[in-house]
Design an enzyme around this catalytic site. Structure first.
Site, PDB file in Angstrom:
ATOM      1  N   ASN A   8      11.862 -20.588   1.863  1.00 37.10           N
ATOM      2  CA  ASN A   8      11.387 -19.337   0.810  1.00 37.10           C
ATOM      3  C   ASN A   8      11.498 -17.900   1.542  1.00 37.10           C
ATOM      4  OD1 ASN A   8      10.372 -17.953  -1.204  1.00 37.10           O
ATOM      5  ND2 ASN A   8       8.122 -18.459  -0.818  1.00 37.10           N
ATOM      6  N   LYS A  10      11.419 -15.427  -0.242  1.00 40.21           N
ATOM      7  CA  LYS A  10      10.615 -14.309  -0.944  1.00 40.21           C
ATOM      8  C   LYS A  10      11.479 -13.105  -1.274  1.00 40.21           C
ATOM      9  CE  LYS A  10       6.670 -15.961   1.780  1.00 40.21           C
ATOM     10  NZ  LYS A  10       5.296 -15.851   1.857  1.00 40.21           N
ATOM     11  N   HIS A  92       3.923 -20.620  -6.917  1.00 45.34           N
ATOM     12  CA  HIS A  92       3.574 -20.135  -5.464  1.00 45.34           C
ATOM     13  C   HIS A  92       2.281 -19.331  -5.592  1.00 45.34           C
ATOM     14  CE1 HIS A  92       3.895 -17.876  -1.708  1.00 45.34           C
ATOM     15  NE2 HIS A  92       4.880 -18.877  -1.398  1.00 45.34           N
ATOM     16  N   GLU A  94       1.600 -16.528  -4.285  1.00 54.96           N
ATOM     17  CA  GLU A  94       1.956 -15.308  -4.578  1.00 54.96           C
ATOM     18  C   GLU A  94       2.135 -14.977  -6.085  1.00 54.96           C
ATOM     19  OE1 GLU A  94       4.872 -14.573  -1.687  1.00 54.96           O
ATOM     20  OE2 GLU A  94       3.459 -15.045   0.007  1.00 54.96           O
ATOM     21  N   GLU A 161       0.083 -25.505   0.232  1.00 56.79           N
ATOM     22  CA  GLU A 161       0.135 -24.458   0.931  1.00 56.79           C
ATOM     23  C   GLU A 161      -1.145 -23.659   0.805  1.00 56.79           C
ATOM     24  OE1 GLU A 161       4.336 -22.771   1.297  1.00 56.79           O
ATOM     25  OE2 GLU A 161       3.650 -21.957  -0.671  1.00 56.79           O
ATOM     26  N   GLY A 167       1.977 -16.570   5.682  1.00 64.31           N
ATOM     27  CA  GLY A 167       2.189 -15.291   6.058  1.00 64.31           C
ATOM     28  C   GLY A 167       1.168 -14.748   7.281  1.00 64.31           C
ATOM     29  N   SER A 206       2.715 -20.542   7.639  1.00 60.94           N
ATOM     30  CA  SER A 206       3.110 -19.923   8.941  1.00 60.94           C
ATOM     31  C   SER A 206       3.666 -21.703   9.778  1.00 60.94           C
ATOM     32  CB  SER A 206       1.998 -19.667   9.711  1.00 60.94           C
ATOM     33  OG  SER A 206       1.433 -18.397   8.969  1.00 60.94           O
TER      34      SER A 206
HETATM   35  C1  PEP Z   1       5.344 -19.448   1.898  1.00 64.40           C
HETATM   36  O1  PEP Z   1       5.495 -18.267   1.310  1.00 64.40           O
HETATM   37  O2  PEP Z   1       5.888 -20.382   0.933  1.00 64.40           O
HETATM   38  C2  PEP Z   1       5.178 -19.794   3.256  1.00 64.40           C
HETATM   39  C3  PEP Z   1       4.871 -20.882   3.572  1.00 64.40           C
HETATM   40  O3  PEP Z   1       5.210 -18.398   3.995  1.00 64.40           O
HETATM   41  P1  PEP Z   1       5.099 -18.280   5.689  1.00 64.40           P
HETATM   42  O4  PEP Z   1       5.900 -19.593   6.268  1.00 64.40           O
HETATM   43  O5  PEP Z   1       5.540 -17.151   6.099  1.00 64.40           O
HETATM   44  O6  PEP Z   1       3.593 -18.597   5.963  1.00 64.40           O
END
Ligand code: PEP
Length: 248
Positions: A8, A10, A92, A94, A161, A167, A206
């Protein structure tokens, strides 16, 4: 079930970054038994499609909750299919946080995605306060019930998630992820019956090359949704390689 590893990106990248990514990707070896999907921003879909090898599949980070019409700025699921996508992420955290997306809207998007022929990756996950209050299982169960209402079990992936892991550099521990994946699989069995076994449940938050192997070694983790570490081809490839060996 082969491991599923989804990038992803983003709202990151540039056309030049797509070229660099593809060039580096050309020199890495990815085993066949891992499914790779890249979800760039909409405007880079065609560039990724052209630059990356065919075995890397294309996905989008969102789709509209309507089929077509006067919805300025939105992109319909059918349009994503025309652009070469086979996948789309919906719900997601976000989108839920910054665009006030509800479980109901997420379910609508997932249904439209499936009708268009896409595989919907439905994201769920609790916030830090909810985990600290011991509410994570209930929160995720409610998100699943709402976000999967009317959604078919075919062409469906669930991404767990935890919001506190996205992040932040603080991944859930393999034990925390394993426990939640087991809980999610139980919820899916209640929702869909025994056929729910076929729904992959992937972890996001992460994931890094250093932590990927221990996550993939968990029996209930069927893959990963990777944000930050997917922007660089070498680190994303290392995660994909860990995905292949973790399933053996
Ligand atoms: C995400 O935004 O789906 C995600 C898992 O981000 P990150 O790996 O940066 O934590």
């Amino acid at each position: 079930m082969s491991a599923l590893v989804i990038a992803n990106w983003k709202m990151n990248g540039a056309l030049s970054a797509v070229e660099v990514f593809a060039e580096t990707w050309g020199s890495v070896v990815i085993p066949n038994d891992v499914q790779i999907v890249i979800c760039p921003p909409y405007v880079y879909l065609s560039a990724v499609r052209e630059a990356m090898p065919r075995e890397v599949q294309l996905g989008a980070q969102d789709c509209a909750g309507h089929k077509a019409g006067a919805f300025t700025g939105e992109v319909a699921a059918d349009m994503l299919v025309e652009s070469g996508c086979a996948w789309v992420i919906v719900g997601h955290s976000e989108r839920r946080q910054y665009h006030a997306e509800t479980d109901e809207l997420v379910a609508q998007k997932a249904q439209l995605a499936q009708e268009a022929g896409l595989c919907a990756v439905v994201c769920v996950g609790e916030q830090l306060g909810q985990r600290e209050a011991g509410e994570h299982q209930q929160v995720v169960a409610a998100q699943l019930a709402g976000s999967l209402d009317g959604v078919d079990l075919k062409n469906l992936v669930v991404a767990y998630e935890p919001v506190w892991a996205i992040g932040t550099g603080h991944s859930a521990s393999p034990q925390q992820a394993e426990d939640m994946h087991r809980w999610i699989k139980d919820c899916l069995m209640k929702h869909y019956g025994a056929d729910a076994q076929q729904i992959p449940v992937i972890y996001g938050g992460s994931v890094k090359p250093e932590t990927a192997a221990e996550l993939f070694a968990c029996e209930t983790i069927d893959g990963a949704l990777v944000g930050g570490a997917s922007l660089e081809a070498t680190s994303f490839a290392e995660i994909a390689q860990a995905g292949a060996s973790g399933r053996n």
